[in-house]
Scaffold this active site. Structure first.
Site, PDB file in Angstrom:
ATOM      1  N   CYS A  16     -29.788 -39.482 -34.440  1.00 56.17           N
ATOM      2  CA  CYS A  16     -28.889 -39.489 -35.605  1.00 56.17           C
ATOM      3  C   CYS A  16     -29.669 -39.080 -36.854  1.00 56.17           C
ATOM      4  O   CYS A  16     -30.883 -39.165 -36.883  1.00 56.17           O
ATOM      5  CB  CYS A  16     -28.322 -40.880 -35.822  1.00 56.17           C
ATOM      6  SG  CYS A  16     -27.513 -41.536 -34.361  1.00 56.17           S
ATOM      7  N   ARG A  41     -28.735 -30.377 -36.323  1.00 54.29           N
ATOM      8  CA  ARG A  41     -29.033 -31.112 -35.101  1.00 54.29           C
ATOM      9  C   ARG A  41     -27.773 -31.624 -34.406  1.00 54.29           C
ATOM     10  O   ARG A  41     -27.842 -32.127 -33.299  1.00 54.29           O
ATOM     11  CB  ARG A  41     -29.954 -32.301 -35.413  1.00 54.29           C
ATOM     12  CG  ARG A  41     -31.287 -31.889 -35.985  1.00 54.29           C
ATOM     13  CD  ARG A  41     -32.005 -33.048 -36.611  1.00 54.29           C
ATOM     14  NE  ARG A  41     -31.904 -34.215 -35.768  1.00 54.29           N
ATOM     15  CZ  ARG A  41     -31.036 -35.192 -35.948  1.00 54.29           C
ATOM     16  NH1 ARG A  41     -30.189 -35.152 -36.946  1.00 54.29           N
ATOM     17  NH2 ARG A  41     -31.015 -36.199 -35.147  1.00 54.29           N
ATOM     18  N   TRP A  88     -24.639 -39.649 -34.009  1.00 51.68           N
ATOM     19  CA  TRP A  88     -24.432 -38.984 -32.722  1.00 51.68           C
ATOM     20  C   TRP A  88     -24.157 -40.133 -31.773  1.00 51.68           C
ATOM     21  O   TRP A  88     -25.069 -40.866 -31.382  1.00 51.68           O
ATOM     22  CB  TRP A  88     -25.692 -38.205 -32.345  1.00 51.68           C
ATOM     23  CG  TRP A  88     -25.404 -37.012 -31.528  1.00 51.68           C
ATOM     24  CD1 TRP A  88     -24.969 -35.797 -31.973  1.00 51.68           C
ATOM     25  CD2 TRP A  88     -25.519 -36.885 -30.120  1.00 51.68           C
ATOM     26  NE1 TRP A  88     -24.815 -34.941 -30.924  1.00 51.68           N
ATOM     27  CE2 TRP A  88     -25.147 -35.574 -29.781  1.00 51.68           C
ATOM     28  CE3 TRP A  88     -25.896 -37.758 -29.095  1.00 51.68           C
ATOM     29  CZ2 TRP A  88     -25.139 -35.106 -28.477  1.00 51.68           C
ATOM     30  CZ3 TRP A  88     -25.884 -37.295 -27.804  1.00 51.68           C
ATOM     31  CH2 TRP A  88     -25.509 -35.978 -27.507  1.00 51.68           C
ATOM     32  N   ASN A 114     -30.638 -45.825 -36.201  1.00 47.90           N
ATOM     33  CA  ASN A 114     -30.789 -44.800 -35.167  1.00 47.90           C
ATOM     34  C   ASN A 114     -31.496 -45.496 -34.008  1.00 47.90           C
ATOM     35  O   ASN A 114     -32.523 -46.120 -34.201  1.00 47.90           O
ATOM     36  CB  ASN A 114     -31.646 -43.662 -35.739  1.00 47.90           C
ATOM     37  CG  ASN A 114     -31.902 -42.580 -34.715  1.00 47.90           C
ATOM     38  OD1 ASN A 114     -31.315 -42.596 -33.628  1.00 47.90           O
ATOM     39  ND2 ASN A 114     -32.774 -41.654 -35.050  1.00 47.90           N
ATOM     40  N   GLY A 115     -30.934 -45.421 -32.808  1.00 49.97           N
ATOM     41  CA  GLY A 115     -31.558 -46.062 -31.655  1.00 49.97           C
ATOM     42  C   GLY A 115     -30.543 -46.850 -30.845  1.00 49.97           C
ATOM     43  O   GLY A 115     -29.336 -46.629 -30.983  1.00 49.97           O
ATOM     44  N   GLU A 495     -33.782 -24.709 -10.496  1.00 42.32           N
ATOM     45  CA  GLU A 495     -33.751 -24.900 -11.944  1.00 42.32           C
ATOM     46  C   GLU A 495     -34.881 -24.117 -12.620  1.00 42.32           C
ATOM     47  O   GLU A 495     -34.681 -23.493 -13.661  1.00 42.32           O
ATOM     48  CB  GLU A 495     -33.835 -26.405 -12.259  1.00 42.32           C
ATOM     49  CG  GLU A 495     -33.868 -26.773 -13.726  1.00 42.32           C
ATOM     50  CD  GLU A 495     -32.698 -26.239 -14.538  1.00 42.32           C
ATOM     51  OE1 GLU A 495     -31.708 -25.753 -13.953  1.00 42.32           O
ATOM     52  OE2 GLU A 495     -32.796 -26.281 -15.773  1.00 42.32           O
ATOM     53  N   LYS A 499     -34.288 -21.139 -15.450  1.00 41.70           N
ATOM     54  CA  LYS A 499     -34.935 -21.118 -16.773  1.00 41.70           C
ATOM     55  C   LYS A 499     -35.616 -19.770 -17.003  1.00 41.70           C
ATOM     56  O   LYS A 499     -35.496 -19.184 -18.065  1.00 41.70           O
ATOM     57  CB  LYS A 499     -35.986 -22.230 -16.904  1.00 41.70           C
ATOM     58  CG  LYS A 499     -35.492 -23.637 -17.020  1.00 41.70           C
ATOM     59  CD  LYS A 499     -34.768 -23.986 -18.289  1.00 41.70           C
ATOM     60  CE  LYS A 499     -33.319 -23.685 -18.194  1.00 41.70           C
ATOM     61  NZ  LYS A 499     -32.436 -24.650 -17.653  1.00 41.70           N
ATOM     62  N   GLU A 502     -33.122 -16.841 -17.374  1.00 34.56           N
ATOM     63  CA  GLU A 502     -32.272 -17.022 -18.554  1.00 34.56           C
ATOM     64  C   GLU A 502     -32.960 -16.618 -19.853  1.00 34.56           C
ATOM     65  O   GLU A 502     -32.356 -15.982 -20.710  1.00 34.56           O
ATOM     66  CB  GLU A 502     -31.901 -18.513 -18.594  1.00 34.56           C
ATOM     67  CG  GLU A 502     -30.914 -18.934 -19.597  1.00 34.56           C
ATOM     68  CD  GLU A 502     -30.595 -20.418 -19.458  1.00 34.56           C
ATOM     69  OE1 GLU A 502     -29.556 -20.827 -19.958  1.00 34.56           O
ATOM     70  OE2 GLU A 502     -31.386 -21.185 -18.858  1.00 34.56           O
ATOM     71  N   HIS A 518     -36.722 -15.715   7.147  1.00 36.70           N
ATOM     72  CA  HIS A 518     -35.412 -15.244   7.614  1.00 36.70           C
ATOM     73  C   HIS A 518     -34.862 -14.127   6.723  1.00 36.70           C
ATOM     74  O   HIS A 518     -33.675 -13.823   6.782  1.00 36.70           O
ATOM     75  CB  HIS A 518     -34.426 -16.418   7.694  1.00 36.70           C
ATOM     76  CG  HIS A 518     -34.898 -17.474   8.651  1.00 36.70           C
ATOM     77  ND1 HIS A 518     -34.893 -17.301  10.008  1.00 36.70           N
ATOM     78  CD2 HIS A 518     -35.446 -18.695   8.430  1.00 36.70           C
ATOM     79  CE1 HIS A 518     -35.401 -18.382  10.597  1.00 36.70           C
ATOM     80  NE2 HIS A 518     -35.744 -19.241   9.656  1.00 36.70           N
ATOM     81  N   LYS A 618     -24.311 -21.641 -25.681  1.00 37.89           N
ATOM     82  CA  LYS A 618     -24.716 -23.017 -25.368  1.00 37.89           C
ATOM     83  C   LYS A 618     -23.626 -23.744 -24.605  1.00 37.89           C
ATOM     84  O   LYS A 618     -23.881 -24.447 -23.642  1.00 37.89           O
ATOM     85  CB  LYS A 618     -25.070 -23.764 -26.652  1.00 37.89           C
ATOM     86  CG  LYS A 618     -25.513 -25.217 -26.419  1.00 37.89           C
ATOM     87  CD  LYS A 618     -26.822 -25.271 -25.658  1.00 37.89           C
ATOM     88  CE  LYS A 618     -27.254 -26.674 -25.290  1.00 37.89           C
ATOM     89  NZ  LYS A 618     -28.233 -26.667 -24.182  1.00 37.89           N
TER      90      LYS A 618
HETATM   91  O1  M6R Z   1     -22.737 -28.268 -21.003  1.00 43.01           O
HETATM   92  P1  M6R Z   1     -22.884 -28.162 -19.523  1.00 43.01           P
HETATM   93  O2  M6R Z   1     -23.979 -29.029 -18.986  1.00 43.01           O
HETATM   94  O3  M6R Z   1     -21.597 -28.377 -18.772  1.00 43.01           O
HETATM   95  O4  M6R Z   1     -23.336 -26.663 -19.291  1.00 43.01           O
HETATM   96  C1  M6R Z   1     -23.507 -26.162 -18.003  1.00 43.01           C
HETATM   97  C2  M6R Z   1     -24.212 -24.830 -18.029  1.00 43.01           C
HETATM   98  O5  M6R Z   1     -23.483 -23.896 -18.773  1.00 43.01           O
HETATM   99  C3  M6R Z   1     -25.631 -24.935 -18.602  1.00 43.01           C
HETATM  100  O6  M6R Z   1     -26.400 -25.871 -17.912  1.00 43.01           O
HETATM  101  C4  M6R Z   1     -26.342 -23.579 -18.530  1.00 43.01           C
HETATM  102  O7  M6R Z   1     -26.573 -23.222 -17.204  1.00 43.01           O
HETATM  103  C5  M6R Z   1     -27.641 -23.633 -19.321  1.00 43.01           C
HETATM  104  N1  M6R Z   1     -27.716 -22.520 -20.194  1.00 43.01           N
HETATM  105  C6  M6R Z   1     -28.858 -23.610 -18.444  1.00 43.01           C
HETATM  106  O8  M6R Z   1     -30.031 -23.648 -19.181  1.00 43.01           O
END
Ligand code: M6R
Length: 623
Positions: A16, A41, A88, A114-115, A495, A499, A502, A518, A618
């Site tokens: 927050c 933020r 938040w 905050n916390g 994952e 990353k 992406e 395979h 995002k």
């Molecule tokens: O907000 P969400 O967790 O539902 O979002 C899901 C995906 O769009 C999100 O994780 C996306 O794959 C990220 N950009 C990965 O880093």
């Protein structure tokens, strides 16, 4: 340009926004301006409290800061001392009432926080028995009432704060003002961050440095377990027993943009470095002193007994966290679990047993495909549980139950801390269900102890940052990177690969290591990098064989293993070691962090636009 956050500032990032000011300017306007500077933020409600000649004033509004602005324009508060907060939400929905600051029972004190106060429910019951009434659902209002109770017998606010803290358990940064001490502001911190700004004839506090920069560059990054008492020309720091403590002044020369990122170059690396704190926050209040895991917001024990199948539904990184959840539920609970991409699930004709549970994982809580899949489950009368970061988001509101990950706002498009928080929550949930279902062979106490160490272990992993940066630099000509592993390491590899593609736009190929022969092995040639997760000692020998298969075809190996393993020394070209835990699942969770750092540093060395990668958003609120 070199960005470097001061050591004490690095680890803790506020959830927050906090502002407090005492000085000659109109304090209500100053703290509002300070909140504006923390707006990047994210927050869901805001409020300001100020001293008036006749008492305290309090203005609060859910929603964006301009809602508070309109109220301030109507009320036109004028004060020389004020505190303000942008919330938040963690306890209670984002509403006017739940917004901070909060009054104590008598209305003499206003407090913001905050916390998380872990024992707030016990305290609230105790206070209600003594006749207290509450306006909000927050833990903060309970803390305000405790502070009010301790403001007695001639104690000044600072002493009342010392006494109140002794009754509170959890993480906090508090700031309070009182009708009886004009011009004074008292703040305290334990685990949640707080900084103070020293000006000429004015002093202030805030949760984060950007709020202070227009007013002063002389900043005190408060150590843990400290109380600050300040007026416009007085500033003192004590410990929780009132003993005076020295403090160090830092001259901040960052520009505002660097300050918003906590001195880091990008939000992504800032959020990677927040993970120890995120883990602590995610566990807060969820593991008792007796090591019993207790999750507020989950279903009753009878529901956990009844469930015969779990379907985890999510997208992207959240889906990958779901794959880890599948392993936890199947390995620890022997509970059949399937994972679905939301975009696939929503148009499928899923086999949904009436005793099944659908778990929706989402950082934003607004992902359109996940929301549509959730509504499909509801039409089929399937129980739904959300594991969500943003309080009050659509998925959080529409699921039958919700568990919040408490990771704080995530700004970088590439999700990092949300993944760690999601996997930790899934493990907590598995342990909670294991206790209810009395699962034989699951050592709950041992797992709880291990979980409690995860924050510190994540901190140790972060110390690899410089090594990973140097390694990443040597690898930037790589055109194809494999992510391989077995068991949970294979899931984490997905994952790691996401990353890298992406943010660094490097092609990846990810699969369980045993699948290579395979088909995918055909892609291995000199210049190809293979990142092997090897944190599961039960299959390490198999992984070594897979490594040799790749090397025989000219591939280069980066192995991620635990620090008790030397079997890969001298075998893989590059080895990164993370702290060994007593759980293969927790080892795997930790191994995601070096993969995040690898992706970040490769992208940085390649000069990519890290926080806003091309073609991505995002929160994906459209289909
Ligand atoms: O907000 P969400 O967790 O539902 O979002 C899901 C995906 O769009 C999100 O994780 C996306 O794959 C990220 N950009 C990965 O880093």
């Amino acid at each position: 340009m070199v960005f470097q956050a001061p050591a004490a500032y690095v680890r803790l990032t506020p959830v927050c926004g906090i502002a407090g000011y005492a000085g000659p300017k109109n304090a209500a306007e100053v703290v509002y301006d300070q909140l504006k500077r923390l707006e990047y933020r994210g927050y869901d409600s805001a409020g300001v409290a100020f001293q008036t000649p006749t008492g305290l004033g309090l203005l609060k509004r859910a929603g964006r800061l301009n809602a508070l602005r309109s109220l301030m324009d109507e009320e036109k508060p004028e004060a020389s001392t004020a505190i303000a907060h942008s919330r938040w939400a963690t306890h209670g929905a984002p509403t006017d009432r739940n917004a901070h600051p909060h009054y104590d029972q008598s209305g003499r004190i206003a407090l913001l926080h905050n916390g998380i106060i872990e024992n707030y429910l016990e305290l609230k019951e105790e206070l209600i028995r003594r006749g207290h009434t509450f306006q909000s659902e927050t833990d903060t209002e309970v803390a305000a009432h405790v502070l009010g109770e301790e403001y007695r017998d001639g104690r000044i606010l600072e002493q009342a704060m010392q006494a109140a803290i002794k009754r509170l358990r959890g993480a906090f940064a508090f700031v309070a003002i009182s009708t009886e001490e004009p011009g004074r502001l008292v703040a305290a911190r334990s685990a949640s961050p707080l900084v103070a700004g020293l000006g000429e004839g004015e002093n202030m506090v805030a949760s984060d440095i950007p709020a202070l920069l227009p007013y002063t560059r002389r900043v005190v990054i408060l150590e843990n377990d400290r109380i600050v008492s300040l007026t416009r020309d007085e500033f003192r720091v004590t410990d929780f027993n009132g003993h005076p403590k020295e403090y160090e002044e830092t001259l901040i020369d960052w520009d505002v943009e660097a300050a918003e990122k906590g001195g880091y170059e990008h939000f992504m690396i800032k959020e990677i470095h927040e993970q120890p704190d995120v883990i602590h926050r995610c566990l807060a209040g969820r593991i008792g002193d007796d090591l019993r895991v207790k999750i507020e917001g989950a279903f009753s024990d009878s529901v956990w007994q009844e469930i015969d199948r779990v379907n985890i539904i999510a997208c992207g990184t959240a889906f990958h966290a779901g794959l880890m959840g599948k392993r936890f539920f199947e390995d620890l609970l022997r509970l059949p679990t399937d994972c679905f991409y939301s975009s696939e699930f929503r148009y499928s004709d899923p086999l949904l047993s009436p005793r099944s549970l659908a778990i929706f994982i989402s950082q934003s809580g607004e992902t359109a495909d996940s929301l549509a899949a959730l509504r499909l489950c509801q039409r089929n009368r399937i129980r739904t549980l959300g594991i969500v970061n943003v309080v009050g988001s659509s998925i959080a509101r529409e699921c039958d139950r919700v568990i919040y990950t408490q990771a704080g706002p995530e700004i970088s498009v590439a999700s990092t801390k949300a993944y760690t928080a999601q996997t930790i929550v899934l493990m907590l949930l598995a342990l909670h269900i294991a206790r209810v279902r009395e699962m034989p062979g699951v050592d709950l106490n041992r797992m709880a102890e291990e979980l409690r160490l995860m924050g510190d272990r994540a901190q140790t992993v972060l110390e690899l940052d410089d090594d990973i940066s140097a390694l990443a630099k040597s690898l930037i000509d790589t055109k194809l990177v494999f992510f391989l592993g077995r068991n949970a390491d294979a899931s984490v590899g997905l994952e790691g690969a996401l990353k890298l593609k992406e943010i660094a736009y490097i092609a990846t190929q990810e699969c369980p290591a045993g699948e290579m022969k395979h088909g995918p092995l055909a892609l291995i040639e000199p210049g190809v990098l293979a990142v092997f997760g090897s944190t599961d000692p039960r299959v390490r020998e198999k992984v070594v064989s897979n490594i040799k298969e790749v090397q025989a075809r000219g591939g280069t190996i980066l192995a991620i293993t635990t620090d008790d393993d030397s079997s890969l020394d001298g075998v893989a070209e590059h080895v990164l070691k993370i702290p060994a835990t007593r759980s293969v699942h927790l080892n795997a969770i930790l191994s995601a962090i070096p993969m995040q750092m690898l992706a970040y540093h490769m992208a940085r060395h390649l000069g990519c636009e890290i926080d806003q990668p091309r073609n991505l958003a995002k929160s994906v609120t459209v289909e």
